[in-house]
Every structure is written in C-alpha cells, then in structure tokens.
Design a protein around this motif. Structure first.
Motif, PDB file in Angstrom:
ATOM      1  N   ILE A  88       0.742  -1.097   0.369  1.00 45.18           N
ATOM      2  CA  ILE A  88       0.045  -0.459   0.101  1.00 45.18           C
ATOM      3  C   ILE A  88       0.669   1.552   0.133  1.00 45.18           C
ATOM      4  CG2 ILE A  88      -1.901   1.191   1.185  1.00 45.18           C
ATOM      5  CD1 ILE A  88      -3.031  -1.530   2.029  1.00 45.18           C
ATOM      6  N   ALA A  89       1.725   1.337  -0.152  1.00 45.67           N
ATOM      7  CA  ALA A  89       3.195   2.261   0.945  1.00 45.67           C
ATOM      8  C   ALA A  89       3.537   2.297  -0.583  1.00 45.67           C
ATOM      9  CB  ALA A  89       4.134   1.814   1.836  1.00 45.67           C
ATOM     10  N   ALA A  90       4.064   1.436  -0.997  1.00 43.78           N
ATOM     11  CA  ALA A  90       4.748   1.660  -3.064  1.00 43.78           C
ATOM     12  C   ALA A  90       3.528   2.139  -3.803  1.00 43.78           C
ATOM     13  CB  ALA A  90       5.092   0.141  -2.399  1.00 43.78           C
ATOM     14  N   LEU A  91       2.427   2.032  -3.668  1.00 45.77           N
ATOM     15  CA  LEU A  91       1.354   2.236  -4.313  1.00 45.77           C
ATOM     16  C   LEU A  91       1.146   3.898  -4.202  1.00 45.77           C
ATOM     17  CD1 LEU A  91      -0.743  -0.598  -4.595  1.00 45.77           C
ATOM     18  CD2 LEU A  91       0.328  -0.051  -6.757  1.00 45.77           C
ATOM     19  N   GLU A  92       0.869   3.994  -2.709  1.00 44.27           N
ATOM     20  CA  GLU A  92       0.863   5.393  -2.662  1.00 44.27           C
ATOM     21  C   GLU A  92       1.759   6.401  -2.833  1.00 44.27           C
ATOM     22  OE1 GLU A  92      -0.765   5.150   1.663  1.00 44.27           O
ATOM     23  OE2 GLU A  92      -2.996   4.983   0.670  1.00 44.27           O
ATOM     24  N   ALA A  93       2.595   5.838  -3.679  1.00 44.69           N
ATOM     25  CA  ALA A  93       4.415   6.496  -3.283  1.00 44.69           C
ATOM     26  C   ALA A  93       4.202   6.710  -4.923  1.00 44.69           C
ATOM     27  CB  ALA A  93       5.631   6.111  -2.907  1.00 44.69           C
ATOM     28  N   GLY A  94       3.650   5.676  -5.589  1.00 47.89           N
ATOM     29  CA  GLY A  94       2.913   5.848  -7.256  1.00 47.89           C
ATOM     30  C   GLY A  94       3.674   4.826  -8.453  1.00 47.89           C
ATOM     31  N   LYS A  95       4.461   3.765  -6.933  1.00 46.78           N
ATOM     32  CA  LYS A  95       5.524   2.649  -7.569  1.00 46.78           C
ATOM     33  C   LYS A  95       4.404   2.161  -7.892  1.00 46.78           C
ATOM     34  CE  LYS A  95       9.058   5.023  -5.673  1.00 46.78           C
ATOM     35  NZ  LYS A  95       9.679   6.071  -6.351  1.00 46.78           N
ATOM     36  N   HIS A  96       4.816   1.168  -9.286  1.00 42.72           N
ATOM     37  CA  HIS A  96       4.291  -0.298  -9.696  1.00 42.72           C
ATOM     38  C   HIS A  96       4.780  -1.236  -8.472  1.00 42.72           C
ATOM     39  CE1 HIS A  96       3.070   1.335 -13.805  1.00 42.72           C
ATOM     40  NE2 HIS A  96       4.421   1.838 -13.659  1.00 42.72           N
ATOM     41  N   ILE A  97       3.775  -1.894  -8.376  1.00 46.13           N
ATOM     42  CA  ILE A  97       4.490  -3.690  -7.020  1.00 46.13           C
ATOM     43  C   ILE A  97       4.289  -4.684  -7.722  1.00 46.13           C
ATOM     44  CG2 ILE A  97       4.740  -2.114  -5.132  1.00 46.13           C
ATOM     45  CD1 ILE A  97       2.046  -4.121  -4.901  1.00 46.13           C
ATOM     46  N   TRP A  98       5.227  -5.704  -8.147  1.00 44.69           N
ATOM     47  CA  TRP A  98       5.117  -7.044  -7.776  1.00 44.69           C
ATOM     48  C   TRP A  98       5.318  -7.642  -6.762  1.00 44.69           C
ATOM     49  CZ3 TRP A  98      10.185  -9.717 -10.851  1.00 44.69           C
ATOM     50  CH2 TRP A  98       9.860 -10.357 -11.187  1.00 44.69           C
ATOM     51  N   CYS A  99       4.403  -7.902  -6.665  1.00 45.83           N
ATOM     52  CA  CYS A  99       4.182  -9.045  -4.849  1.00 45.83           C
ATOM     53  C   CYS A  99       4.494 -10.158  -5.184  1.00 45.83           C
ATOM     54  CB  CYS A  99       3.188  -7.956  -4.317  1.00 45.83           C
ATOM     55  SG  CYS A  99       3.370  -8.965  -2.340  1.00 45.83           S
ATOM     56  N   GLU A 100       5.077 -10.967  -4.020  1.00 45.29           N
ATOM     57  CA  GLU A 100       4.613 -12.492  -3.927  1.00 45.29           C
ATOM     58  C   GLU A 100       3.573 -12.548  -3.646  1.00 45.29           C
ATOM     59  OE1 GLU A 100       6.535 -15.146  -5.626  1.00 45.29           O
ATOM     60  OE2 GLU A 100       7.400 -13.531  -6.743  1.00 45.29           O
ATOM     61  N   LYS A 101       2.763 -13.733  -4.108  1.00 51.58           N
ATOM     62  CA  LYS A 101       1.589 -14.166  -3.777  1.00 51.58           C
ATOM     63  C   LYS A 101       2.047 -14.769  -2.238  1.00 51.58           C
ATOM     64  CE  LYS A 101       3.758 -17.720  -4.907  1.00 51.58           C
ATOM     65  NZ  LYS A 101       5.370 -17.735  -5.849  1.00 51.58           N
ATOM     66  N   PRO A 102       0.795 -15.568  -1.025  1.00 51.35           N
ATOM     67  CA  PRO A 102      -0.454 -14.506  -1.039  1.00 51.35           C
ATOM     68  C   PRO A 102      -0.447 -13.111  -1.224  1.00 51.35           C
ATOM     69  CG  PRO A 102      -0.320 -16.656   0.662  1.00 51.35           C
ATOM     70  CD  PRO A 102       0.916 -16.241   0.006  1.00 51.35           C
ATOM     71  N   MET A 103      -1.651 -12.669  -1.262  1.00 48.52           N
ATOM     72  CA  MET A 103      -1.672 -10.863  -0.730  1.00 48.52           C
ATOM     73  C   MET A 103      -1.256 -10.790   0.225  1.00 48.52           C
ATOM     74  SD  MET A 103      -4.126 -10.103  -3.375  1.00 48.52           S
ATOM     75  CE  MET A 103      -4.287  -8.184  -3.535  1.00 48.52           C
ATOM     76  N   ALA A 104      -2.265 -11.881   1.766  1.00 47.96           N
ATOM     77  CA  ALA A 104      -2.184 -11.147   2.907  1.00 47.96           C
ATOM     78  C   ALA A 104      -2.477 -12.320   3.739  1.00 47.96           C
ATOM     79  CB  ALA A 104      -2.935  -9.409   3.049  1.00 47.96           C
ATOM     80  N   PRO A 105      -2.240 -12.205   4.421  1.00 48.14           N
ATOM     81  CA  PRO A 105      -3.352 -13.338   5.933  1.00 48.14           C
ATOM     82  C   PRO A 105      -4.445 -12.813   5.952  1.00 48.14           C
ATOM     83  CG  PRO A 105      -1.067 -12.592   6.805  1.00 48.14           C
ATOM     84  CD  PRO A 105      -1.385 -11.597   5.590  1.00 48.14           C
ATOM     85  N   ALA A 106      -4.815 -11.599   6.513  1.00 46.08           N
ATOM     86  CA  ALA A 106      -6.291 -11.876   6.609  1.00 46.08           C
ATOM     87  C   ALA A 106      -7.450 -11.186   5.361  1.00 46.08           C
ATOM     88  CB  ALA A 106      -6.633 -11.012   7.520  1.00 46.08           C
ATOM     89  N   PHE A 107      -8.396 -12.076   5.248  1.00 44.33           N
ATOM     90  CA  PHE A 107      -8.945 -11.294   3.653  1.00 44.33           C
ATOM     91  C   PHE A 107      -8.642  -9.367   3.742  1.00 44.33           C
ATOM     92  CE2 PHE A 107     -12.663 -10.496   0.810  1.00 44.33           C
ATOM     93  CZ  PHE A 107     -12.307 -11.582  -0.264  1.00 44.33           C
ATOM     94  N   ALA A 108      -9.043  -8.829   4.573  1.00 45.16           N
ATOM     95  CA  ALA A 108      -9.368  -7.841   4.934  1.00 45.16           C
ATOM     96  C   ALA A 108      -8.276  -6.647   3.828  1.00 45.16           C
ATOM     97  CB  ALA A 108      -9.764  -7.361   6.208  1.00 45.16           C
ATOM     98  N   GLU A 109      -7.385  -7.368   4.399  1.00 46.58           N
ATOM     99  CA  GLU A 109      -5.637  -6.709   4.255  1.00 46.58           C
ATOM    100  C   GLU A 109      -5.123  -7.479   2.523  1.00 46.58           C
ATOM    101  OE1 GLU A 109      -3.005  -7.422   7.677  1.00 46.58           O
ATOM    102  OE2 GLU A 109      -3.651  -8.915   7.285  1.00 46.58           O
ATOM    103  N   ALA A 110      -5.908  -7.722   2.503  1.00 43.09           N
ATOM    104  CA  ALA A 110      -5.772  -7.796   1.496  1.00 43.09           C
ATOM    105  C   ALA A 110      -6.561  -7.150  -0.209  1.00 43.09           C
ATOM    106  CB  ALA A 110      -5.749  -9.665   0.232  1.00 43.09           C
ATOM    107  N   GLU A 111      -7.959  -6.903   0.512  1.00 35.91           N
ATOM    108  CA  GLU A 111      -8.790  -6.164   0.088  1.00 35.91           C
ATOM    109  C   GLU A 111      -8.278  -4.588   0.267  1.00 35.91           C
ATOM    110  OE1 GLU A 111     -13.034  -7.171   0.038  1.00 35.91           O
ATOM    111  OE2 GLU A 111     -12.421  -7.462   2.138  1.00 35.91           O
ATOM    112  N   ALA A 112      -7.941  -4.351   0.568  1.00 36.26           N
ATOM    113  CA  ALA A 112      -7.435  -3.049   1.084  1.00 36.26           C
ATOM    114  C   ALA A 112      -6.032  -2.810  -0.145  1.00 36.26           C
ATOM    115  CB  ALA A 112      -6.636  -2.770   2.457  1.00 36.26           C
ATOM    116  N   MET A 113      -5.531  -4.027  -0.308  1.00 33.95           N
ATOM    117  CA  MET A 113      -4.581  -3.936  -1.566  1.00 33.95           C
ATOM    118  C   MET A 113      -4.716  -3.640  -2.464  1.00 33.95           C
ATOM    119  SD  MET A 113      -1.906  -7.225   0.225  1.00 33.95           S
ATOM    120  CE  MET A 113      -0.466  -7.365  -1.361  1.00 33.95           C
TER     121      MET A 113
END
Lengths: 369, 369, 369, 369
Positions: A88-113
């Motif tokens: 989220i920080a990287a996206l907000e800083a205007g960066k593209h991101i290449w993130c390893e899976k899975p997104m996040a332990p909690a579904f709500a966090e993944a939704e926020a991403m």
C-alpha cells in the motif's frame, strides 16, 4: 529505462533479482533495466546484497526504497504479513509493484491492497510464475482452440514433502496464526493455474487433515499441530465444469508436483510441474490404433521458450519462469497486453481459499462469491 | 573485478552473456563482473547487442575486444572455423579464454590452440556445459564412492532430429568441408560426459551411415550428402571398461537426448539430458523385494542446485548449466580448483573423434593415442 | 483334434503346457487339443507332471512320446544340447515339432535339424514368442504401411541381470562349453525381432567383454570365466539399414528389457519388452507444436489382444504370448498362413550369432552369408 | 476333484473358463478341476461354448447347471441383475459360488445374497481380481511391515474412456435403471483395493457430474443422460485416515487406470493398474542425496508371480489375476486361508457406494454404517 527497487533478498528476493538482471538480455524487446535500490533488515546486510545483486544502493529501511525517486517498480518479497503495509505504501508513493503471493494473511488486508492498487492506477502484479511456463501457456492455447473439445472435468494436485517428517519440531507454520496450512501455504499455486486455464471457482466442498497430531517443542514436550498439511477439495467452476483440488505438504517423495488432468469431449491433457518442460496430449483425431498420450517437449515453437534457447528439448528452469513473468510485468508497465495475475484476480484466489476453509469448518458446500 | 569480452552474439554468444550477467547474483561467492566489450560482424550490430546485453562497448572488429586492456577474459562463440585464430590471438594478448566446442575443424589447429594456451599460462576453457548439471556432478560423486561398485560397462547415446527431415535442402552441414557429420557436430558432447565420469577413450571401432543419400539444391537438382548423420562406435576406455557411443542427428522425436547407462558390480545408473533434473539409480543393497530404479530429482543437496533454488524438484534450465560453468571458469581464473574441460582434455576429445573417423574409413579398431 | 506331446516340464515345458491348455478357450477358432503324452527324466516325475498338467500319460523316456501314435506335434523344451537328437527323431517319426530356441549349440547340428525338417515336410517351429505381442505385431503393420516413412536406422538392446552378481559362484554358463555367453544365451531374442520387423542381417562387427574375470568355485579357489556376458554389435541389414545390437546379461536393474528404437524418414518407434503392453510412436504428420512420442497401450484393435480381453489397457502377460504362438503353430499345422519363425529362419539367426562371435575373434567385419 | 459349473460365457465367462482351465497347471498345489457344465441363453450356444471351453456339457437353462450333482462350484458371470436369483439358487442347492461384482443393483438384494451364503455355509466369493496382483499383494505386505511408517493419507483414481465419446448414442448405461453411473459401474474396483489395503470406509462426501447432458437416440432425437460418468468422493476410513476416491468413465486416454497414492510417515507408495507389473516406493531410510521413487518390477520374489514365470520383469496379464483368484477360491473351498473378497465384505463395498450416492443427493457427509 525501468528503475527497480527490491524489498527482501531471501529465496524469492534473489529470484526477483535474477529476473530483473536477465530480462533484457533474454528478451531484447524490453527497455533497459536499472537495479536501483534494495532493502534488507539491516543496512549492513542490505549493502552486501546490493553488491552481490549489482544494485546501486542498499538500505536498512524498506521505506527508503519506496521513497527513492529513481525507483519505478518495487519487488516485494518479504514474509506475507508485511505485504499489506509495504504494497500500500509503495502504491501510494506512485510505484508499480511486483508482490509475492499470497497477498496477505487476512482477506480484509488483501482487499485493502486491491483498493490501493485501484486508487493508484499502477500495475500491481502477483508472483504466480507457474502460469508462465511455455507448456502451460501452450496448453491454454490448445484449450482455446478446442483441440480437446469442450472441457468437462478437471483434477489438480499439488504435493511437496517439506512438512512430511514427523520428527521435525513444531515451527511457526504449525501454529494457527500462520493460516490454515496447505490451503494458503500453497493451494494458491494450483489455483493460479485453474484461473489461467479455466477461470474462476464458483463453489467448494473441502476436507482437511493433519498427518501428525503434535510435534516436539524445545522444552522437551509436545505441542498440538494447529494447521492442516492436507486439503482435499471438490470444486465447481463458474463455467459449470466440475473438478477436484488436492494438496498435501506432507507427501513424502513429492518435491514440486503440481499435477493437472484436463478431460474434454475430444481428448485430454496432462501436466506435472516436476517435469514442466513437457506435457501430455491425447486426441481422438488420431487413428484409433495409434491413439495414445503424446509426450511433448517444450520447444522454440512454444513461446517464449525460443528467447532462452533456439533448440527444442533443452529445458528451461524454475528461475526462467520468473524472468518471463518479469518481462510480462514490464510490458504491463509499458501499457502492453500482458499475461499476469494482478491484484483483482489474486484477491479472487484468496477469496477461494477462505471459502474452502469455511467449507471445512462448516462441513458443507460454500459459494466463493 | 573480471572484465569480460565477448566475440559472437548468436545462440551461444547470448548464452555466455546471460551466464556472465547472472553468475554473481546466483553464486555470491565470485567477485564483481564487468561486461566490457563485445564484437559482432558489423559495428552497428555490435552496438545494438552491447545495448541489449548491457556491455559497455560494441565493435565491428573482434580484435578490438582482444586488444581492450579492460578485458580479462574473452568468450569466443563464433563458428568453429574462426576459433583457432581468435583463441590464439586472445591468449597471446594475455587474455583468459572461454571457447565454445569443438576447438577447431582440423586437429592440427586444435593442437596449435593448446600450444598457445600453454605458452600463455592463461585459462583456456571449453564450453562443455553438460558436465555441470547437478545430476551429472552427483553421478560422478556416486561413482567415486563406489555406490554401484566397480563399473564394467557403459552405453552413451546422443540423438536429436534437426537433420531428420528428408525434404530439407542441402546445407553446409551436408558438405564434407564441415567435417564428418554427427561425430564432430555433437559426439563431442557425450565424450565430455565420458571424460568427466570415467576418463579417456583408448580405442574405437566406428560405423557411420547416411539416412538420406542426397538432398535438394537451389537449382532444382539434387546433391549427394557428404557427411554422416549417424555414427555408432564400440569403445574401450583407458581403464579397460568397454562401452558404446551411438549418435544420430536425424533421429525423429529426439530433441536433446543424451542417454547414459552405467553398469557396475553393485548397481547401475541411468541419465537422460532431456530430463537432466533427474537421474536413476539401482543398487543391490536395497532389499531384493524392493530393488528398482530410483528416480532421483535434483535438489539442494546436489550442489550447486542450492545456489539457484532452495527447494527440491523445481528444476534448473539449460542456461543455468552455463552459469555454473561460468562460475567454475572464474574460480579457475582465481587459481581455485575448478570442474572444467580445458584445452588439454578438449584436444583429447577431438583426437578421439578423429580416431573414430579413421576407424570408419579403415573398417578396423583404431587406438586413440 | 491335435494330439500333443511334451518333452521337458521345466520353465518352458510348463509354459508350453499352459499354452496348449488355453489355446482353444482363448481363440475359439482352432480345433480341439488333446494333451496326450509327456516325458521327464524319470517315470515318476513324468507321472506327477502329467497329473498336474492334465496330460493323459507320462513317461521316463522321451522316445515314448515320439513313438506315441496319438501324438501329432511334440513340444521340445529340454536344454539346448538335447534339441538336435530329439527334434530329428520326432521329425523322422512324422511329428510336427515346436522347439525352444536356440536350435543347437553347434551350427552343424542346427543345419542337420533343418535338413530333417525339410525331409519330413512337417512343421518345425521355434519358440520365439516375443514376436507375437500385439505391440510388436502392430509395429510390423505400421512399418509396412510406411507410417514412419523409410526406416534408416535401428537400435536394439537386450539386458537382464541374472549374471550380474559377482559373488555368485562359477556355473556351467561361465564355461566355454556352454557357448559364447550373452550372444547365444539371449541375443537370439532381439534377432528374432529384427527378423520379424526388418529381415536378415548382412554383416556384423562385434565386441564382447567380461564384467568379472573369475568366479568362486566349490573348493574355495576361483576359476576364470570363459564366456562373455556383454556383446555389442554394429550391424548392417540385407536391406542396407544400419544399426546396433547391444546385449548384457550382467546389467543390474534390467529384468527383461528388450529395447527397440526404429528411426525412419517420417517418424520413429520405441518399444521395451519390460512394458510390452505399450509402444511409442512419433510421427511428423502431427502438427509441429504437438509432436511428441505417443504412448500407445495395447488394445483390442491390436490383434489378437481382443481374444484375451475386450477392453484396452488391461494387459497381456508373458505366457499369453506363448498362447498366441501356439495358435499360430496350429494354423501352420492346418496349412494356414502363420506368423512364426521356423527352422529356416531360426538357422539364419544362429548363423548370425556365429558370425558375430567370429567377428569378435577376428576383430573385423564379417558377412553373415 | 472340483466340479465346475459356469453361467454366462461372455467376457467374464470366458475369463472364468480360462482361469479354471489353467489353475492347476499354473499352481500345481490344487487338486484336479473338472469342467462339468455350462449354461448359455440357448442350448445351441451353450453346446458350442462347452466345446470351445472344454466343458463336458452345455445347457440352455442355468438351473440345469445348479442342479447338476457333479457341479461343486458355480461361476456366475451374467449381467448384475441376474446375480441375486442365480446366486441364491446355487447356494441353496449346496454349491459354492464365484460371482462377478457388483453383487446386485439393489442393496436389499445384495443383503439377501449374503443371508443365503450364511445359511448355506458355502463359499460365496466375488470376482475382485485386482487385489490379486503380485504388486498389490506386496504393497499390502509392505504396509503391514510399516515400511512407509503410519499411513496418513490416500488417493485413489479409476479412469477409463469407454463412455467418453459424445457421439455414441444413448445406451442402457445412460438410463437411471442401470444404477448411478461410474459409482456402481466401477468405483467398486478401487474400493476393493481400499478394502484389501486399509479396511473399511467410515464416511463419504460425494460429488457427481455428467460430461454430456444428452445423447442421440434411434429416432433421431436426443435423450437426457440419467447417470453420472464422473464421481469425486472425499472419504474417511474407519482407521481415521483421510483420502479421496475419484472415478471417471469418460476420461479420454485412460484405458484401465486405477492409480493409487499412499502417503505414510516414512515414505509413500504409488501404483497404477495400467502398469500393474510394477509399483513405486519412496522411503526416507534411503540416503537423502539418493532418495527417489523406486520403480519395482514384479518378480518371482513377489508371490505368486513365481508360479507363472521364474524370471523377473516378464509380466503377468489381466487373465493371470483371475487364475490367482481361482486358486484362492479353491483354497477357500478346501478350508484353507485365502485372500478373497467374500459376500460380507462385498456387501460392505456396495453399502459404501450407496452411501456415496446418498451423499451426492443430499449434498452432505454421510456415514457408511
């Protein structure tokens, strides 16, 4: 010129570094790549890795990478729990991101991403590299062409044995805090193949089990295992096709097996990630006396194998799949069509995993959406 | 810091470029590598490739690479006929060289290359990368440990199908000026494995044949084929072991097969380059009711697989073998022990090939030395 | 009604008995079979076996079988050295014979057997049952149809491990009196396949070796081994095709391997007797992106598999091949076309083996005829 | 002396006839067998088959076989719907019976058959011959010895393609009157292996699907398919082990596949009926650098392979499994220990199948008992 940032330099971090290093030499058709800035848990380690991986800079704070104006895209390869904040920080800083899976332990966090990605308008790509192999990509082509007719059933298995030893002591993956077990630990991989080849899962009926009830702990006692190494799931896809997804991380003898069986009205296709430079095809258009599974070796005719080797049957490696993914990512950044799993479909995969866990809990079929 | 020069940017040139690019990221334990200077047949192409491959400079004259004081080691990846002049010039200019195999079309030229290497005291290494796979290296270890007892027989086959199409027109590989055919075109590969695993060949009895007597030429006529796509050789090794070496570059269906069968007094070992991430082992120490070939997947325990991937069964690729070779070369340059085929043993391989050709000519057993 | 005599009730004798017992039930299209008379080395054993094998009578003298007027055909399954006398006597008594291979230790004896067969006008058939498998028969059909184009090269291997143990004591097969070793012990089997699929061998160049120089004898000492467990042969067929025949009866891990590789101008075929219910076919008529070896399972479409099982992929056994052979023999006796190796071609196979032995002795190419 | 009656002379009838014909010759250790009386649907066909199969008599009424005082045991190989009446009549007539599976379309009929068997005190044996292969029997031994430790998970698949062609017209197997589809048509086979290797199934969760919604009928229209070619079942065994059972009779390319994967705490075992002369074993007691699946070929050390062939790797056939079963049946009749599935466990298998169907109907886990 793409400026690259990297957070984390463990197995997957190194894997990203190799991909970024090789991608232009292999493909030729992507612009120059500059390895700008990496982060590790200490400045010292970061500097050492920056040296080894040929990055310009290394910092002990990942925020330095995200704030670096020369960085266009950030590889995030840290443990899952750190993904949300960093992504989220990287996206907000205007960066593209290449993130390893899975997104996040909690579904709500993944939704926020996903929400952050949508707000930013930047590429937010997940590291589902198994969909990149020439064999899997060619299987997708064959399915699209209807070479095996209309698909009517699907079986997918994923098995490894890194949790198979009953003598290994209790570790964090045995604690409920790490998640469900095999489901989120690696069922996401075969689900990425299901997504790439067929589309989304509609409903699931899941069973899970524990090969070993408890494991040794440091004080000499034993602690109950809280996660499940085995999950077996009946699935129905959105397109009506039925199938099964079976995963086991305690399967002695299996090392990197992802076995796929696809049955259609005019033939069938088999694939196993342990031998991902080949796949098998059976078609009813062959003369009956000579019908049989063809073992087809990956070759330059199966793109983009040819960018690595001009001769058939010589074999790509696991890291090459990451290099292909990296090139797709660059194409995505450049606004070209790309073969990737981004946050929207990544979230769908995680929604599916959570539905499976709920199904097991409630002992009933659960709709994913 | 190793300064790298590269002559030729085709298949193998790109392969060297990728290896030089990745080696430090993969291994960590080698010093920095600087891609200094490459040469192509025109200045324009050279510049383009220097850009793609991230070299500092590109020249239209290979001598510019050899004379570049920032270059420490030169990769020579041009067609065989150019190897002698380039290799000797590079050695005389005080460069280490990494030369693709075979050394030269004529044996005398290969001898001159070895002489130049000896005079220079520099590393003169050949690109026999098949000996670098974790499986082959582990097989060498097993043989050394006597796991299959005393070896008593050996069978090696190498087969591809790039010359199998009878409709393909006559090309330079069909002309006698290109050499003998399959023997020098690729029998040198399996001979590198024989060398790495067992040592030198003492005597040979060779048969050769042409699948297709003639081929179409541009003017609409047909021209007799002068080389032999198939060679079958009975061999005796220096250590007294008997065996066979069978090669066929017109073998429809075979893509990159190098099949090795090693028989010993306590077991046997099988290997096939088409699936080089695995090998098979049969040992008589297993209980009789459960004796069988084990299919063993390459894993981190088989060095240096671990430098690429920390999980078993995920698979290296063909280019990774070149990266391993590159690291061995750097170790050699640094004066450390290295697993390589240098000009002395390379010359021995070519001596063996010429002996095979003479055996066929004279229809009799021929001693290699 | 065919009246059957049987001489010898060991492995192959039992095998013949089972074939005679089952042939009519399996095929339906052959006349009734009566198991009349068998012979063993003692009257007592003969009676016991007659009881077990459901023969009417058992005698301690093989001549009683040959003289029995109710016997029409005699199965000869004794050790090779007894074949000539028994076969010639049976033929002279007007019986058809079904004799296990090879014909006789000495070529002159085999010639005498053929002469006797010609004089008698009776069927004189050899037990080369490997040519009877549905897969091999279908491969012959495919070759005849030109499915892989014009054959240009051939590789045949036969390997077992019954002589592989260096600790096993010296036995009669290690003495020169037993013959050459692997050549006559089992190279005749792959030669029967060569004959069935391609025709006769024109010339040979043979090498032989001994894995173990000596073996333990009863008195505690060691005796030099006189036969060769390994033979490697370069061959040219009458039709000009080149190939290799490699045999090894000391090949740890190999149990009943007869591996055949056939290369043609439009494809190739692979077969292995250890999995004789399948074969592999590669054809260039498949689309390039899906060319690969098809693994084809024996099925009712591959005659006469259907006489045993109406469903594909269920598998015939070794003894079933003998039953097929038995039915061909009955057809031969009835004057119908039959797929068999009779004494004329059997003699040719033995002529080829002797030529191989001479080639090894004289270290040169030898013409079979 | 065992007097044999046979009802039905189709595929399985012939299979029984061959087994009865060969069993004494193969095993030697069973008493004489007399083929007394067979029945077919007409006296004429019965006489013809009696002639072909070497039975003394043939009748057009199956009751004649059951009433024949020379008949001790009756093979029942008619379509399932006739089993109950014939089996009960034969048992009441004091005959042993060897009845093909499954027992009966309706569970109540199967129960009646078991009751009749219990009243009679005679042997009432079902034709589950897949449990008889040397490989499966040896796997059972290995499991008993704990060679792979404590089993914790199981996967079984059975796939064929005889219903895979969407162009094939509607037949009786597509009608609901034939049963559920793949479940009763052949899931009983893998359940026999589960029973033989592990014991009973406790609870099931089943999904079923139809690859083709309707099929052509004679009048040119189409009729909805009422049975399910595909069934996927999550299972829990009585011993607590979890697993899956997946069956598909529309699986193009699969011919006689019954794939078994058994995971334990110290290793794993793989088996596939399409290659039932081999199995695979992985054990953690092998040195880590050489751990891999061993492919173990059936051999004389795996009883009773040796009764058929004294050499390893030569292969039994499908019909040989029936001969082994026949010998077990004779031992059972003689009051000796025998490896068979009798009516009690056969009924249990059918109870399991019905529970699966109910689970699918009710979309929930169902306890078998």
């Amino acid at each position: 010129m793409v400026g690259v940032g990297l957070i984390g330099t463990g197995f997957m971090g190194k894997c990203h570094a190799m991909a970024w290093t090789s991608v232009r030499t292999v493909f030729g058709d992507v612009g120059p790549v500059r390895l700008v800035h990496l982060a590790e848990t200490s400045a010292e380690l970061a500097k050492q890795r920056a040296d080894e991986f040929s990055f310009d800079k290394g910092s002990g704070d990942w925020r330095a990478v995200i704030e670096d104006p020369s960085v266009d895209v950030v590889s995030i390869t840290t443990p899952n729990q750190f993904h949300p904040e960093m992504a989220i920080a990287a996206l907000e800083a205007g960066k593209h991101i290449w993130c390893e899976k899975p997104m996040a332990p909690a579904f709500a966090e993944a939704e926020a991403m996903l929400a952050a990605a949508r707000r930013s308008g930047k590429a937010a790509v997940l590291g589902y590299n198994y969909i990149q192999s020439p064999a899997i990509r060619h299987i997708a082509t064959l399915l699209g062409e209807g070479v095996i007719g209309k698909v009517n059933h699907l079986r997918v298995e994923m098995d490894e044995d890194f949790m198979a030893d009953p003598e290994a002591p209790f570790n964090w993956k045995h604690a409920a805090t790490s998640g469900y077990g095999a489901l989120d630990d690696f069922a996401v991989h075969p689900l990425s193949l299901v997504k790439a080849l067929f589309g989304r899962v509609a409903s699931v009926m899941c069973d899970m089990s524990r090969p070993y009830a408890d494991r040794a702990v440091a004080d000499g006692g034993r602690r109950p295992v809280e996660t499940h190494d085995i999950a077996s799931v009946l699935i129905h896809l959105d397109n009506g096709v039925s199938g099964t997804l079976l995963v086991n991380r305690s399967a002695w003898g299996r090392k990197g097996r992802i076995a796929v069986q696809i049955f259609g009205s005019k033939g069938s296709i088999l694939f196993d990630q342990e031998r991902f430079n080949e796949f098998q095809l059976y078609v009813t258009s062959d003369r009956p006396t000579e019908q049989g599974y063809r073992t087809i070796l990956a070759a330059p005719v199966h793109k983009p194998y040819d960018r690595f080797i001009p001769a058939p049957g010589h074999g790509l490696g696991f890291n090459d799949l990451k290099t292909i993914e990296c090139r797709e990512l660059i194409r995505r950044i450049e606004g070209k069509p790309a073969n990737l799993i981004e946050f929207d479909e990544g979230l769908e995969i995680e929604r599916t995993v959570h539905a499976m866990a709920r199904s097991f809990e409630e002992k009933r079929w659960v709709n994913v959406r």
